[in-house]
Design a protein around this motif. Structure first.
Motif, short mmCIF file in Angstrom:
data_model
loop_
_atom_site.label_atom_id
_atom_site.label_comp_id
_atom_site.label_asym_id
_atom_site.label_seq_id
_atom_site.Cartn_x
_atom_site.Cartn_y
_atom_site.Cartn_z
N PRO A 149 0.50 -1.05 0.50
CA PRO A 149 -0.09 0.00 -0.32
C PRO A 149 0.83 1.42 -0.09
CG PRO A 149 -1.29 -1.40 1.78
CD PRO A 149 0.63 -1.84 0.67
N ALA A 153 0.86 4.20 -2.90
CA ALA A 153 0.63 5.19 -2.69
C ALA A 153 1.80 6.13 -3.31
CB ALA A 153 0.67 5.06 -0.96
N VAL A 191 -5.08 -3.82 -2.59
CA VAL A 191 -4.84 -2.57 -2.33
C VAL A 191 -5.65 -1.86 -3.37
CG1 VAL A 191 -2.94 -0.60 -2.09
CG2 VAL A 191 -2.63 -3.81 -2.04
N LYS A 194 -9.00 -1.23 -1.53
CA LYS A 194 -9.10 -1.04 -0.52
C LYS A 194 -9.05 0.18 -0.29
CE LYS A 194 -7.21 -3.13 4.29
NZ LYS A 194 -6.43 -3.74 4.75
N MET A 195 -8.12 1.27 -0.89
CA MET A 195 -8.08 2.28 -1.20
C MET A 195 -9.44 2.96 -2.03
SD MET A 195 -4.19 2.44 -2.54
CE MET A 195 -2.40 2.89 -1.35
N GLN A 198 -11.93 2.52 1.01
CA GLN A 198 -11.15 3.36 2.40
C GLN A 198 -11.97 5.08 1.61
OE1 GLN A 198 -8.31 2.74 4.72
NE2 GLN A 198 -8.63 0.67 5.40
N LEU A 219 0.23 7.29 4.38
CA LEU A 219 0.11 6.22 3.64
C LEU A 219 1.33 5.88 2.81
CD1 LEU A 219 -0.64 3.15 3.47
CD2 LEU A 219 -1.96 3.95 1.87
N GLN A 225 -1.09 3.20 8.59
CA GLN A 225 -1.02 1.32 7.69
C GLN A 225 -2.97 1.38 6.30
OE1 GLN A 225 1.31 -0.46 6.97
NE2 GLN A 225 1.85 0.14 8.70
N LEU A 226 -2.45 0.60 6.10
CA LEU A 226 -4.18 0.76 5.30
C LEU A 226 -4.98 -0.39 5.82
CD1 LEU A 226 -5.38 1.65 2.52
CD2 LEU A 226 -4.49 -0.64 1.23
#
Length: 226
Positions: A149, A153, A191, A194-195, A198, A219, A225-226
């Motif tokens: 992650p 980023a 990932v 998940k990004m 969120q 991040l 943390q993710l």
């Protein structure tokens, strides 16, 4: 002599006079390559270096097991293959075109002659090599010390700085991005998902919109943390 290439747009030659640029123009060999053409292979003699006039070039290495690790992707205006040239060594990695490309080739023997006659150009080359070393050190640190992650980023923030927009266009397939970040495509997709969940980014095909830049920066730095 009339200039045929935009050498002043290349970082190595930035700030040089018209006369200096003309001298370099005289030694250039322009090469037209199709997508997927091999430019050089690891271990081959580094007889010259290149600049991308148009298109994209992938620099990579392969393990004994055949696994590929992308070292860098170069685009228009960028130089590659210069370090081993001035060491008088072999290319430590391989290069292949990712798209139809026009490359400018600078033969080592002819370029060295120009440098010997022009100390300013020699200083410019030293600055470029120092910057490239710093870039490689940062990449090694990112790949070895950061989780996926954080790497992603950092990559998205880099794209934002180069594209000067919070709405990014992924100009590489996700499989290549995964390889460049030292992971696999399935992990990269998780990932990205998940990004998105969120609400750090919004994914629409090859378009990524950065929604929360501050969170991405935390991040990337490892503070979150993710």
């Amino acid at each position: 002599m009339k200039k045929t290439h935009n050498l002043d747009k290349i970082s190595l030659f930035a700030g040089l006079s018209g006369e200096q640029l003309n001298k370099i123009e005289e030694i250039i060999v322009s090469r037209q390559l199709k997508k997927g053409e091999q430019i050089f292979s690891a271990g081959s003699d580094a007889a010259g270096f290149y600049s991308v006039e148009s298109g994209k070039v992938k620099i990579y290495r392969e393990s004994l097991a055949g696994k590929e690790q992308i070292i860098h992707i170069f685009g228009a205006g960028e130089i590659f293959g210069e370090v081993p040239v001035f060491q008088g060594a072999c290319y430590p990695a391989s290069a292949v075109t990712l798209t139809k490309s026009t490359l400018l080739y600078f033969p080592r023997d002819r370029f060295e002659k120009v440098i010997r006659e022009d100390p300013d150009l020699a200083m410019s080359m030293l600055a470029l090599l120092s910057g490239r070393l710093r870039q490689l050190v940062n990449q090694v640190a990112a790949l070895s010390l950061s989780e996926v992650p954080a790497r992603l980023a950092s990559y998205l923030l880099l794209l934002k700085s180069t594209q000067n927009s919070s709405r990014l266009e992924l100009d590489l397939p996700k499989g290549l991005i995964a390889s460049y970040l030292g992971t696999i495509q399935e992990t990269l997709s998780r990932v990205f998902k998940k990004m998105s969940e969120q609400e750090l980014i919004k994914v629409e095909g090859k378009t990524i919109e950065i929604i929360d830049e501050a969170a991405l920066e935390l991040l990337a730095s490892g503070e979150e943390q993710l």
